[in-house]
Design an enzyme around this catalytic site. Structure first.
Site, PDB file in Angstrom:
ATOM      1  N   PHE A  15      14.727   9.655  11.945  1.00  0.00           N
ATOM      2  CA  PHE A  15      14.049  10.824  12.473  1.00  0.00           C
ATOM      3  C   PHE A  15      13.198  11.432  11.368  1.00  0.00           C
ATOM      4  CE2 PHE A  15      14.365  13.627  16.298  1.00  0.00           C
ATOM      5  CZ  PHE A  15      14.575  12.614  17.211  1.00  0.00           C
ATOM      6  N   GLN A  71       7.687  26.395  16.022  1.00  0.00           N
ATOM      7  CA  GLN A  71       7.446  24.966  15.847  1.00  0.00           C
ATOM      8  C   GLN A  71       6.600  24.395  16.977  1.00  0.00           C
ATOM      9  OE1 GLN A  71      10.733  21.733  16.023  1.00  0.00           O
ATOM     10  NE2 GLN A  71      10.015  21.800  13.908  1.00  0.00           N
ATOM     11  N   HIS A  85       5.669  20.953  18.469  1.00  0.00           N
ATOM     12  CA  HIS A  85       6.126  19.554  18.416  1.00  0.00           C
ATOM     13  C   HIS A  85       4.897  18.653  18.408  1.00  0.00           C
ATOM     14  CE1 HIS A  85       8.131  15.808  19.437  1.00  0.00           C
ATOM     15  NE2 HIS A  85       9.289  16.403  19.199  1.00  0.00           N
ATOM     16  N   LEU A 120       7.658  17.124  26.792  1.00  0.00           N
ATOM     17  CA  LEU A 120       8.029  16.608  25.479  1.00  0.00           C
ATOM     18  C   LEU A 120       8.142  15.078  25.481  1.00  0.00           C
ATOM     19  CD1 LEU A 120       9.164  17.220  22.604  1.00  0.00           C
ATOM     20  CD2 LEU A 120      11.417  17.287  23.666  1.00  0.00           C
ATOM     21  N   GLU A 160      10.579  12.646  19.399  1.00  0.00           N
ATOM     22  CA  GLU A 160      10.306  12.151  18.050  1.00  0.00           C
ATOM     23  C   GLU A 160      10.955  10.783  17.834  1.00  0.00           C
ATOM     24  OE1 GLU A 160      10.533  15.169  15.019  1.00  0.00           O
ATOM     25  OE2 GLU A 160      11.641  13.851  13.686  1.00  0.00           O
ATOM     26  N   ARG A 193       7.819  17.933  11.152  1.00  0.00           N
ATOM     27  CA  ARG A 193       7.018  18.227  12.340  1.00  0.00           C
ATOM     28  C   ARG A 193       5.828  19.130  12.055  1.00  0.00           C
ATOM     29  NH1 ARG A 193      11.733  19.027  16.986  1.00  0.00           N
ATOM     30  NH2 ARG A 193      12.195  16.803  17.134  1.00  0.00           N
ATOM     31  N   HIS A 218       7.229  24.406  20.952  1.00  0.00           N
ATOM     32  CA  HIS A 218       8.469  23.701  21.259  1.00  0.00           C
ATOM     33  C   HIS A 218       9.731  24.484  20.906  1.00  0.00           C
ATOM     34  CE1 HIS A 218      11.146  20.329  21.790  1.00  0.00           C
ATOM     35  NE2 HIS A 218      11.484  20.287  20.534  1.00  0.00           N
ATOM     36  N   GLU A 246      19.594  28.393  19.357  1.00  0.00           N
ATOM     37  CA  GLU A 246      18.185  28.696  19.078  1.00  0.00           C
ATOM     38  C   GLU A 246      17.912  30.196  19.044  1.00  0.00           C
ATOM     39  OE1 GLU A 246      15.370  26.440  21.397  1.00  0.00           O
ATOM     40  OE2 GLU A 246      13.650  27.524  20.588  1.00  0.00           O
ATOM     41  N   ARG A 284      11.991  23.345  11.417  1.00  0.00           N
ATOM     42  CA  ARG A 284      13.232  22.641  11.726  1.00  0.00           C
ATOM     43  C   ARG A 284      12.992  21.143  11.745  1.00  0.00           C
ATOM     44  NH1 ARG A 284      15.032  20.341  16.197  1.00  0.00           N
ATOM     45  NH2 ARG A 284      13.642  21.379  17.682  1.00  0.00           N
TER      46      ARG A 284
END
Lengths: 558, 294, 316
Positions: free
Chosen positions: A114, A227, A229, A239, A242, A273, A337, A361, A372
């Site tokens: 990741f 963030q 994405h 989405l 990733e 990201r 995101h 969150e 993140r």
């Protein structure tokens, strides 16, 4: 009046993990959730959960460092150490509960790579890891018979003498408003994605917890850290995990170049990201995109890998773009995101308000700082969900119920009656929300600058004013979603206000907060968090220093 | 026009009137049939409950036999046969490894399943191969004034991905097409693609009969003179258990259930006797009367 | 493009005509889903329209509803695929569950049935210190049932639930198979025992409605068949359903095709006098009409090959 030792608001991963922990401590625990638990947005987490499992030679300190670096040194290192250290046990526990993690050839848990990490330490269930975990946690909730108030919407916290003593909530099915007394309340309501338009987030992600805690006196911290994405679908913004890049997918510009080699020569597509999203936005701005998008190319991964490990995004690409990922690159763009910021807590989920906790969150411990890492959010939910559940139960078990007025629900009842009584002035929840969403997405996105943020802050003020007169046209009691949306919008506007205020306060670029007018990181002055607390005149902004343990800030390259 | 012909078990067993009726209609339309005497039962979904692979192998064998006989199409006269064979074909055609395993089991008989043979119900044969014009020429006794409720049942409509609806969307309204073609009126009702209840008859008779009561009762209430089905298993339940359904409902239903070839035969001027209508449990005379046969 | 949504609405707070159909004509982009159109309706035309939804990406399971009579997710159903020639799309709440308001149904019965199958891992013995060791294939196999998002579409269209509210239903049975198929679960036999009861795995009528309705490829009916197959293999063979399948297979093995008479007589048990008497009127009626299957059941010529196939597969 209903009463429970511990009341958890929200039934996503953090909420259910918290409730299980509290129940296992022996506290009478209830979950209050505006949707059925398995509808929670944790579902949408796709790629996996990070953990350094020491029995296979990984080291939690490496994970912690990757997280610190990913956060652009804004994460509190004590909290990050806690999370990385407890990650392994959390993953094993989930496996024991029944999560169907992917295995390696030896039958042990398998990993994938990741972003922002040198090593493959992301445990996963195809590309539906969130769904897999969420349903298993709900299985455990059923097994433990934890009481769930399904489709109850929390309208406010019951605050007495500076202490949180429960919540007021509306049963959406009947429209009845009830007070629920509690010794500890844990907010686990997720992010505030719907304050942006578009967003990868579900329609239910409306900042409720932050909106509840803020006027009660809790601080919202790191709210400027939003963030984007790097891979969200063109058009509807769904989405695309990733994990696609983790499994080896390329990002291509209109010229067919793997442009990440310019921006992150070592980690390429697997840079953090914020870096990847910024690179994409730069490519698009400089004319190397197509229709505001660049491309994610999975063709070389092969049909079999796509169909087994990335089956959900394959389904999504087919359903919404009519693209088969094995045959064609897919147009993607950065999309809002996640919010790194939230209700400020300590490593036990506790806020400075006695009796009030937060996790997931909606909370800001802060483990994510300025950015993140992918697959750290699921980890955050289960580690700090459990910790907050334990802490909240411990507090509850050592004291009697505090006094709560019989009329605790009265204020909210009248507030809602007056909301429903408003005259139709042509305005609507949808219009106000859309204006807010487009404002934030324009001015507090991948790139920001002073003028734009000022414009946004002003616009949000005006929308708050409109909100005071905005009518709710549906008047019924039973399942009046228009009423729920109106209440949610109030929470989002408060969050939006703090997002703008925090963004304007941070005079540097760090993590997701990239200012074109101040493009460098300023460690001299800004190794600190921005906090907002409520006042009748708007957010009171303050700063507090970042906690360092062992990693000094250095230049961040991928 | 010649096909390998798979009559299935029920058309010669529980519904012995179906087999001759279908044969006569085919003969009239110039459809030649080469009956597959060596074919086994499809398993009807029941054998598959015990062992799915067994069912797939037997169906692969049937299709391989047809190929050896020189045909690319097997004509069936039972929706269940159609559905079960199509589903087996779908599974085999989409899984190379599985197909190889199954072929290994067929090797002893020197049979090979290739995927080149498709099962095709007479209902579809009529519309797609014979053609509506040619059928119309044979309609000597239009069923004008007769109200017919189509009952597809399950297997000829689901699962849709294995039944070729993408290439042949008209299959989904094939019964209505033929009902109109023979001059009758279609009675549309909610249950036309639902379950007849037959598969749970032995397990939960009350629920099974309840389904019969709902479908026949609804169609009757909407004014149907009879119900038409391409599935003999549905016929067994809708006809045979209609008295029990009436009892459960507490009022008479008396809705004749026609096998769809019987409907075609009546319109082609064949006698009720030839078509075996006297064999039905629910008296078909009211329909016969409407078409001037009594 | 222009689309007309014909939405079946229900408002329990209305004094009369609580149930009615309301048409909404909208201008929408071609790629819109049914849910997109409903959201647009709710935002721009009629705030009172109640529909559950969240993710808009077929993972949260909130927006199951019937479109043109069949259940599915609103967010996965394209308007273009659903409009009739006049541009009309029929939208209704799910079936088999009481309606609360408009497209919102009460799913408590659904969840009670899920609870009834003990929907959680029941490991045997103490937990290992690390993870359970299990092959990746065994885990991959579970993804199909685990992929269930509990939207209720299968239950909506289940034909058995329409006539038998005691049936556990497709979602709960698929959930049960998710645990039966899990090598970490130690309660398989106990689960089989419970699923063998009336209302359990044998009450499915194999109509494929759930397979058709499921938006996630779970194919609940296939999982019910897996349960039947595995339960029978594990020795749960005493129910009528299991015996029926067994005798069916025996007659096919014996002659190549089905011997209906044998099946009818043997399934309830030869000496189950009550059942035999109960079935007699139907049998007699059929006999009188000449509708009974042949008493002499002749085998197909190549039956030995059929038997070989049985033997080889049964050996495995």
């Amino acid at each position: 009046m209903y009463e429970h030792d511990v009341v958890v608001v929200g039934a996503g991963l953090a909420g259910m993990r918290a409730a299980l922990a509290a129940a296992q401590q022996g506290a009478d625990t209830a979950i209050i959730t505006k949707v059925h638990p398995v509808r929670s947005h944790s579902n949408a987490a796709q790629g996996g959960i990070n953990a350094a499992l020491t029995d296979r030679g990984d080291d939690w300190e490496d994970h912690a460092y990757a997280t610190v670096k990913g956060s652009d040194y804004l994460g509190d290192q004590d909290a990050i150490e806690v999370m990385a250290q407890e990650a392994g046990a959390a993953v094993i526990e989930l496996e024991h509960m029944g999560v169907i993690f992917s295995r390696d050839e030896t039958g042990h848990l398998g990993t994938r790579r990741f972003g922002g990490q040198e090593r493959a330490r992301t445990f996963f269930v195809a590309d539906i890891t969130g769904q897999a975990m969420l349903h298993v946690l709900y299985e455990q909730v059923m097994k433990e018979n934890v009481r769930v108030y399904e489709e109850w919407f929390v309208t406010s916290l019951i605050m007495v003498d500076g202490e949180c003593r429960g919540v007021v909530a509306m049963d959406i099915m009947s429209g009845k408003i009830e007070a629920i007394r509690a010794k500890s309340v844990i907010l686990c309501t997720g992010g505030v994605g719907r304050a942006y338009e578009p967003s990868t987030n579900g329609l239910i992600v409306t900042g409720d917890g932050m909106g509840l805690a803020y006027p009660a006196g809790a601080a919202l911290m790191d709210m400027e850290m939003i963030q984007y994405h790097p891979t969200t679908l063109k058009g509807n913004g769904v989405l695309i995990t990733e994990a696609a890049r983790g499994e080896g997918a390329y990002l291509l510009n209109s010229e067919g170049d793997r442009f990440m080699k310019t921006y992150a020569p070592n980690m390429l597509e697997l840079a953090s990201r914020d870096v990847v999203s910024r690179s994409e936005a730069t490519e698009i701005q400089e004319g190397r995109g197509v229709d505001g998008c660049v491309f994610l190319d999975l063709r070389h991964l092969g049909r079999e890998l796509i169909e087994t490990k990335l089956s959900y995004i394959n389904e999504v690409a087919l359903d919404y773009m009519n693209i088969n990922l094995a045959d064609e690159p897919i147009p993607i763009q950065p999309g809002m995101h996640y919010i790194m910021g939230g209700i400020k807590t300590d490593v036990w989920g506790a806020t400075p308000i006695p009796g009030l906790y937060a996790a997931g969150e909606c909370a800001c411990v802060s483990v994510h700082g300025g950015n993140r890492l992918g697959a750290n959010s699921l980890l955050d939910t289960v580690v700090f969900g459990r910790r907050s559940g334990e802490a909240a139960a411990a507090r509850a078990l050592e004291r009697p119920f505090g006094r709560v007025s019989e009329h605790a629900a009265y204020l909210d009842e009248t507030r809602i009656i007056s909301l429903l009584d408003r005259k139709d002035n042509g305005d609507s929840v949808a219009k106000v929300r859309l204006a807010m969403g487009e404002t934030l997405n324009e001015h507090l996105a991948v790139f920001r600058e002073e003028q734009g943020m000022q414009t946004a802050a002003k616009a949000i003020q005006q929308l708050k004013e409109r909100y005071r007169y905005m009518p709710v046209k549906a008047k019924g009691k039973v399942f009046n979603t228009a009423l729920v949306f109106a209440l949610e919008l109030g929470f989002m506007l408060d969050c939006a206000e703090t997002i703008c205020a925090s963004g304007l306060t941070r005079k540097e670029s760090r993590g997701a907060h990239y200012r074109t007018d101040m493009p460098t990181r300023d460690d001299e002055n800004w190794l600190k968090h921005v906090t907002c607390t409520w006042s009748p005149d708007g957010p009171v902004v303050d700063t507090i220093p970042v906690t360092f343990t062992r990693w000094e800030p250095v230049e961040r390259t991928y | 026009m010649k096909y390998a012909f798979f009559p299935g078990c029920v058309s010669r067993g529980g519904c012995p009137e179906l087999y001759p009726a279908a044969l006569k209609v085919c003969e009239r339309l110039g459809i030649e049939l080469d009956e597959m005497v060596d074919a086994s039962c499809t398993g009807a979904g029941v054998l598959q409950e015990k062992n799915k692979k067994l069912g797939d192998t037997l169906n692969a064998r049937t299709m391989a036999i047809a190929e050896r006989m020189g045909y690319d199409t097997i004509m069936v006269i039972c929706s269940t046969c159609q559905g079960v064979m199509s589903r087996a074909k779908y599974t085999l055609d989409n899984d190379d490894t599985y197909r190889a395993e199954i072929n290994a089991l067929l090797a002893e008989e020197e049979l090979v399943y290739t995927g080149n043979v498709q099962p095709k119900h007479l209902l579809w044969v009529l519309i797609e191969d014979v053609g509506l014009d040619k059928i119309r020429e044979q309609v000597q006794q239009p069923l004008s004034g007769v109200k017919l409720a189509p009952f597809y049942g399950c297997y000829i409509v689901r699962p849709s991905d294995s039944l070729g609806f993408d290439e042949n969307p008209e299959r989904q309204t094939s019964l209505e097409t033929l009902i109109e073609l023979v001059g009758a009126e279609t009675i549309d009702f909610a249950g036309k693609t639902r379950c007849c209840g037959f598969p749970i008859l032995t397990i939960n008779e009350k629920a099974s009969v309840n389904m019969v009561a709902n479908h026949t009762g609804d169609a009757k209430d909407l004014g149907a003179d009879a119900m038409v089905t391409p599935c003999p298993l549905c016929h067994l339940n809708l006809d045979g258990y209609q008295p029990a359904a009436a009892k459960q409902r507490g009022k008479s239903i008396s809705l004749p259930i026609l096998h769809f070839p019987q409907m075609m035969g009546l319109a082609m001027g064949m006698s009720a006797k030839e078509l075996g209508l006297q064999r039905h449990v629910i008296d078909t005379k009211p329909v016969q009367k409407k078409v001037g046969q009594v | 493009m222009q689309v007309k949504l014909a939405v079946k609405r229900f408002d329990p707070e209305r004094e009369q005509d609580q149930s009615y159909v309301q048409d909404y004509t909208l201008d929408v982009p071609d790629h819109y889903t049914v849910l997109d159109a409903l959201i647009q309706t709710r935002e721009e035309v009629d705030e009172s329209l109640a529909v559950r939804c969240s993710c808009r990406a077929s993972i949260c399971g909130s927006c199951a509803m019937r479109v043109n009579g069949h259940a599915g997710l609103g967010c996965k159903t394209k308007l273009l695929d659903s409009m009739d020639k006049d541009g009309v799309v029929q939208v209704e709440p799910m079936g088999n569950q009481p309606v609360v308001k408009d497209l919102v149904v009460d799913m408590s019965v659904f969840w009670n049935k899920i609870r009834a199958v003990k929907p959680y891992l029941q490991p045997e013995g103490p937990e290992p210190e690390r993870e359970y060791v299990a092959s990746n294939d065994s885990m991959l196999k579970l993804l199909q049932t685990m992929g269930c998002i509990m939207c209720g579409a299968c239950v909506s269209d289940c034909t058995v639930l329409e006539v038998n509210e005691n049936f556990l239903g497709p979602a709960a049975l698929a959930k049960a198979y998710r645990f039966v198929g899990d090598p970490r679960d130690g309660a398989t036999n106990q689960r089989f025992g419970e699923l063998d009861e009336p209302g359990g795995m044998w009450d499915c009528t194999r109509c494929f409605e759930c397979v058709e309705a499921c938006p996630k490829g779970v194919a609940p009916m296939d999982q019910i068949m897996n349960l039947r197959e595995e339960a029978a293999a594990a020795g749960f063979t005493s129910t009528i359903g299991a015996r029926h399948a067994e005798i069916f297979a025996d007659t096919v093995k014996h002659s190549g095709w089905l011997d209906e008479l044998q099946l009818a007589v043997k399934t309830p048990g030869m000496f189950n006098i009550g059942a035999q008497l109960h079935n007699m009127p139907v049998g007699i009626r059929a006999f009188l009409r000449g509708k009974l299957p042949p008493i002499v059941h002749k085998a197909i010529p190549s039956v030995r090959f059929v038997r070989r196939i049985f033997e080889k597969i049964e050996e495995d």
